[in-house]
Design an enzyme around this catalytic site. Sequence first.
Site, PDB file in Angstrom:
ATOM      1  N   ILE A 155       7.605   1.013   5.957  1.00 52.85           N
ATOM      2  CA  ILE A 155       7.899   2.195   5.143  1.00 52.85           C
ATOM      3  C   ILE A 155       8.357   3.353   6.030  1.00 52.85           C
ATOM      4  O   ILE A 155       9.344   4.035   5.730  1.00 52.85           O
ATOM      5  CB  ILE A 155       6.658   2.579   4.297  1.00 52.85           C
ATOM      6  CG1 ILE A 155       6.360   1.470   3.281  1.00 52.85           C
ATOM      7  CG2 ILE A 155       6.886   3.917   3.585  1.00 52.85           C
ATOM      8  CD1 ILE A 155       5.017   1.604   2.566  1.00 52.85           C
ATOM      9  N   SER A 234       0.585   7.515   2.170  1.00 52.41           N
ATOM     10  CA  SER A 234      -0.059   6.316   2.707  1.00 52.41           C
ATOM     11  C   SER A 234      -1.451   6.093   2.091  1.00 52.41           C
ATOM     12  O   SER A 234      -1.595   5.284   1.175  1.00 52.41           O
ATOM     13  CB  SER A 234      -0.124   6.401   4.221  1.00 52.41           C
ATOM     14  OG  SER A 234      -0.517   5.167   4.743  1.00 52.41           O
ATOM     15  N   ARG A 235      -2.437   6.806   2.584  1.00 54.21           N
ATOM     16  CA  ARG A 235      -3.780   6.723   2.006  1.00 54.21           C
ATOM     17  C   ARG A 235      -4.435   8.101   2.116  1.00 54.21           C
ATOM     18  O   ARG A 235      -4.292   8.791   3.138  1.00 54.21           O
ATOM     19  CB  ARG A 235      -4.644   5.690   2.739  1.00 54.21           C
ATOM     20  CG  ARG A 235      -4.351   4.255   2.395  1.00 54.21           C
ATOM     21  CD  ARG A 235      -4.757   3.893   0.956  1.00 54.21           C
ATOM     22  NE  ARG A 235      -4.499   2.493   0.660  1.00 54.21           N
ATOM     23  CZ  ARG A 235      -3.374   2.011   0.125  1.00 54.21           C
ATOM     24  NH1 ARG A 235      -2.390   2.829  -0.204  1.00 54.21           N
ATOM     25  NH2 ARG A 235      -3.241   0.722  -0.120  1.00 54.21           N
ATOM     26  N   GLU A 264      -9.328   9.826  -4.837  1.00 50.67           N
ATOM     27  CA  GLU A 264      -8.488   9.500  -5.992  1.00 50.67           C
ATOM     28  C   GLU A 264      -9.091   8.458  -6.929  1.00 50.67           C
ATOM     29  O   GLU A 264      -8.697   8.374  -8.098  1.00 50.67           O
ATOM     30  CB  GLU A 264      -7.107   9.035  -5.527  1.00 50.67           C
ATOM     31  CG  GLU A 264      -7.098   7.673  -4.833  1.00 50.67           C
ATOM     32  CD  GLU A 264      -5.692   7.230  -4.432  1.00 50.67           C
ATOM     33  OE1 GLU A 264      -4.968   8.044  -3.843  1.00 50.67           O
ATOM     34  OE2 GLU A 264      -5.340   6.080  -4.725  1.00 50.67           O
ATOM     35  N   HIS A 296      -0.384   8.447  -6.918  1.00 54.54           N
ATOM     36  CA  HIS A 296      -0.247   7.123  -6.293  1.00 54.54           C
ATOM     37  C   HIS A 296       0.806   6.274  -7.020  1.00 54.54           C
ATOM     38  O   HIS A 296       0.526   5.176  -7.492  1.00 54.54           O
ATOM     39  CB  HIS A 296      -1.593   6.396  -6.268  1.00 54.54           C
ATOM     40  CG  HIS A 296      -1.679   5.415  -5.124  1.00 54.54           C
ATOM     41  ND1 HIS A 296      -2.811   5.262  -4.363  1.00 54.54           N
ATOM     42  CD2 HIS A 296      -0.775   4.543  -4.605  1.00 54.54           C
ATOM     43  CE1 HIS A 296      -2.601   4.330  -3.438  1.00 54.54           C
ATOM     44  NE2 HIS A 296      -1.365   3.885  -3.575  1.00 54.54           N
ATOM     45  N   GLN A 297       2.021   6.808  -7.075  1.00 52.74           N
ATOM     46  CA  GLN A 297       3.089   6.080  -7.748  1.00 52.74           C
ATOM     47  C   GLN A 297       4.157   5.594  -6.781  1.00 52.74           C
ATOM     48  O   GLN A 297       5.229   5.165  -7.207  1.00 52.74           O
ATOM     49  CB  GLN A 297       3.720   6.949  -8.855  1.00 52.74           C
ATOM     50  CG  GLN A 297       4.466   8.186  -8.353  1.00 52.74           C
ATOM     51  CD  GLN A 297       5.136   8.941  -9.507  1.00 52.74           C
ATOM     52  OE1 GLN A 297       4.496   9.716 -10.197  1.00 52.74           O
ATOM     53  NE2 GLN A 297       6.419   8.687  -9.712  1.00 52.74           N
ATOM     54  N   PHE A 299       4.371   2.914  -5.169  1.00 53.29           N
ATOM     55  CA  PHE A 299       4.689   1.489  -5.364  1.00 53.29           C
ATOM     56  C   PHE A 299       5.409   1.236  -6.684  1.00 53.29           C
ATOM     57  O   PHE A 299       5.846   0.111  -6.928  1.00 53.29           O
ATOM     58  CB  PHE A 299       3.380   0.672  -5.388  1.00 53.29           C
ATOM     59  CG  PHE A 299       2.595   0.892  -6.657  1.00 53.29           C
ATOM     60  CD1 PHE A 299       1.820   2.017  -6.820  1.00 53.29           C
ATOM     61  CD2 PHE A 299       2.680  -0.007  -7.717  1.00 53.29           C
ATOM     62  CE1 PHE A 299       1.116   2.248  -8.006  1.00 53.29           C
ATOM     63  CE2 PHE A 299       1.985   0.204  -8.905  1.00 53.29           C
ATOM     64  CZ  PHE A 299       1.202   1.346  -9.047  1.00 53.29           C
TER      65      PHE A 299
HETATM   66  P1  NAD Z   1       3.227  -1.447   8.160  1.00 56.97           P
HETATM   67  O1  NAD Z   1       2.084  -2.283   8.592  1.00 56.97           O
HETATM   68  O2  NAD Z   1       4.582  -2.067   8.110  1.00 56.97           O
HETATM   69  O3  NAD Z   1       3.329  -0.145   9.077  1.00 56.97           O
HETATM   70  C1  NAD Z   1       2.211   0.589   9.492  1.00 56.97           C
HETATM   71  C2  NAD Z   1       2.522   1.154  10.869  1.00 56.97           C
HETATM   72  O4  NAD Z   1       1.404   1.974  11.260  1.00 56.97           O
HETATM   73  C3  NAD Z   1       2.699   0.085  11.947  1.00 56.97           C
HETATM   74  O5  NAD Z   1       3.885   0.308  12.674  1.00 56.97           O
HETATM   75  C4  NAD Z   1       1.469   0.237  12.803  1.00 56.97           C
HETATM   76  O6  NAD Z   1       1.694  -0.087  14.167  1.00 56.97           O
HETATM   77  C5  NAD Z   1       1.183   1.722  12.643  1.00 56.97           C
HETATM   78  N1  NAD Z   1      -0.153   2.094  13.057  1.00 56.97           N
HETATM   79  C6  NAD Z   1      -1.273   1.332  13.068  1.00 56.97           C
HETATM   80  N2  NAD Z   1      -2.296   2.040  13.579  1.00 56.97           N
HETATM   81  C7  NAD Z   1      -1.812   3.270  13.878  1.00 56.97           C
HETATM   82  C8  NAD Z   1      -2.389   4.419  14.435  1.00 56.97           C
HETATM   83  N3  NAD Z   1      -3.675   4.445  14.785  1.00 56.97           N
HETATM   84  N4  NAD Z   1      -1.603   5.504  14.616  1.00 56.97           N
HETATM   85  C9  NAD Z   1      -0.295   5.471  14.283  1.00 56.97           C
HETATM   86  N5  NAD Z   1       0.304   4.393  13.747  1.00 56.97           N
HETATM   87  C10 NAD Z   1      -0.443   3.308  13.549  1.00 56.97           C
HETATM   88  O7  NAD Z   1       2.821  -0.867   6.732  1.00 56.97           O
HETATM   89  P2  NAD Z   1       3.783  -0.249   5.621  1.00 56.97           P
HETATM   90  O8  NAD Z   1       4.201  -1.318   4.690  1.00 56.97           O
HETATM   91  O9  NAD Z   1       4.810   0.588   6.266  1.00 56.97           O
HETATM   92  O10 NAD Z   1       2.743   0.660   4.810  1.00 56.97           O
HETATM   93  C11 NAD Z   1       2.169   1.800   5.408  1.00 56.97           C
HETATM   94  C12 NAD Z   1       1.045   2.300   4.530  1.00 56.97           C
HETATM   95  O11 NAD Z   1       1.593   2.780   3.300  1.00 56.97           O
HETATM   96  C13 NAD Z   1       0.040   1.230   4.101  1.00 56.97           C
HETATM   97  O12 NAD Z   1      -0.984   1.079   5.067  1.00 56.97           O
HETATM   98  C14 NAD Z   1      -0.498   1.755   2.807  1.00 56.97           C
HETATM   99  O13 NAD Z   1      -1.696   2.447   3.053  1.00 56.97           O
HETATM  100  C15 NAD Z   1       0.569   2.739   2.334  1.00 56.97           C
HETATM  101  N6  NAD Z   1       1.153   2.364   1.054  1.00 56.97           N
HETATM  102  C16 NAD Z   1       1.154   3.279   0.049  1.00 56.97           C
HETATM  103  C17 NAD Z   1       1.724   2.946  -1.175  1.00 56.97           C
HETATM  104  C18 NAD Z   1       1.789   3.932  -2.325  1.00 56.97           C
HETATM  105  O14 NAD Z   1       1.948   3.499  -3.481  1.00 56.97           O
HETATM  106  N7  NAD Z   1       1.696   5.225  -2.087  1.00 56.97           N
HETATM  107  C19 NAD Z   1       2.266   1.673  -1.371  1.00 56.97           C
HETATM  108  C20 NAD Z   1       2.265   0.776  -0.305  1.00 56.97           C
HETATM  109  C21 NAD Z   1       1.705   1.124   0.901  1.00 56.97           C
END
Ligand code: NAD
Length: 341
Positions: A155, A234-235, A264, A296-297, A299
């Site tokens: 992302i 993200s979270r 949330e 949280h939309q 996705f």
């Molecule tokens: P991903 O695993 O492809 O990317 C996460 C990145 O974070 C990786 O490059 C990883 O190396 C890095 N990372 C890990 N630990 C870290 C740290 N301590 N400091 C900095 N970077 C660090 O995941 P993604 O698919 O890109 O998703 C990212 C996040 O988005 C998910 O973990 C999830 O929580 C969130 N998300 C939110 C929604 C939403 O609806 N809002 C939907 C999907 C995912």
Amino acid sequence: MKVAFFSSKSYDRQSFEAANADYHHDLTFFDAQLNSNTAALAAGFPAVCKFVNDIADAATLEILASNGTRLLALRSAGFDQVDLKRAAELGIKVVRVPAYSPYSVAELAVGLVLMLNRKLYRAYNRVRDDNFSLEGLLGFDLNGRTVGVVGTGKIGMIFAQIMQGFGCSLLGYDAYPNSQFEAIPNARYVSLPELLASSDIISLHCPLMSETHYLINPNTIEQMKPGVMVINTSRGGLIDTAAAIEGIKSGKIGHLGIDVYEEEEALFFQDLSNTIIQDDTFQLLQSFPNVVITAHQGFFTQEALCSIATTTLTNITDFEQGQPLKNEVVYQPSPSTKALV
Ligand code: NAD
């Protein structure tokens, strides 16, 4: 395979029932959120499917295991609500959807940036009220601004590429850097302190883990540029909300856009419009004119829902047929996989 869905909504039923035409699993949809009070609903279901705010802590997993559940299929990427250690001890396999249109979340993050930098949410309401004044709507160009991307995975990479298209410079911080990020024009990795100190916009795209919990806290906010824009899709637990509120009140944080909130679970994915919200922190956050909150939309696009359903049902079929689980979340007692429950 009999699968119990928790926190199911009409759109879950539609996307999963459509995709299931090719898989033929026996799907049962429960409205209830999964937790230790509701886990008994899954008695007799070898597979349980949960969404982001369903809780799979030790107590919940123990009830599921004692009632015959052997597979926990997450219809999400993040697995921060799962006690992976306890799941492993109980012999429950955990699978997830590691990627499903990362564009959906990245594009929402960009949407929050545009909402905030041009105050579109205020402009929309004004015009509907026949108020055509521009007072208070002054924005800023994205072109030439510095954008900090924390977490340059699927992302974060797409978000970075879109922001590069606006003419922004990009600073990345990642615990595990990847060479593709620095292949983006005007993008380079820096330390977290440098990213905090140099970015006009900071967007969070790393997972929630023990080492990223409250990544945005009084200390890191202090290091940011005055008037910085902070985006979190993200979270919620990545941001200490109380600290963010202090940052907004002091003017350090000039704009805050969030699709996730640390508390949330009690709010999102339900209609509480006729309810008195008890969360004073959330209400205070909502009251600021420079804060935009979506529930949280990230996705929530057609493409993402279709992909989530297909991958989840494939994960379940793989488990049923004893195939390798390519999307398994394996417990590893290292800091980087320590889940927060
Ligand atoms: P991903 O695993 O492809 O990317 C996460 C990145 O974070 C990786 O490059 C990883 O190396 C890095 N990372 C890990 N630990 C870290 C740290 N301590 N400091 C900095 N970077 C660090 O995941 P993604 O698919 O890109 O998703 C990212 C996040 O988005 C998910 O973990 C999830 O929580 C969130 N998300 C939110 C929604 C939403 O609806 N809002 C939907 C999907 C995912």
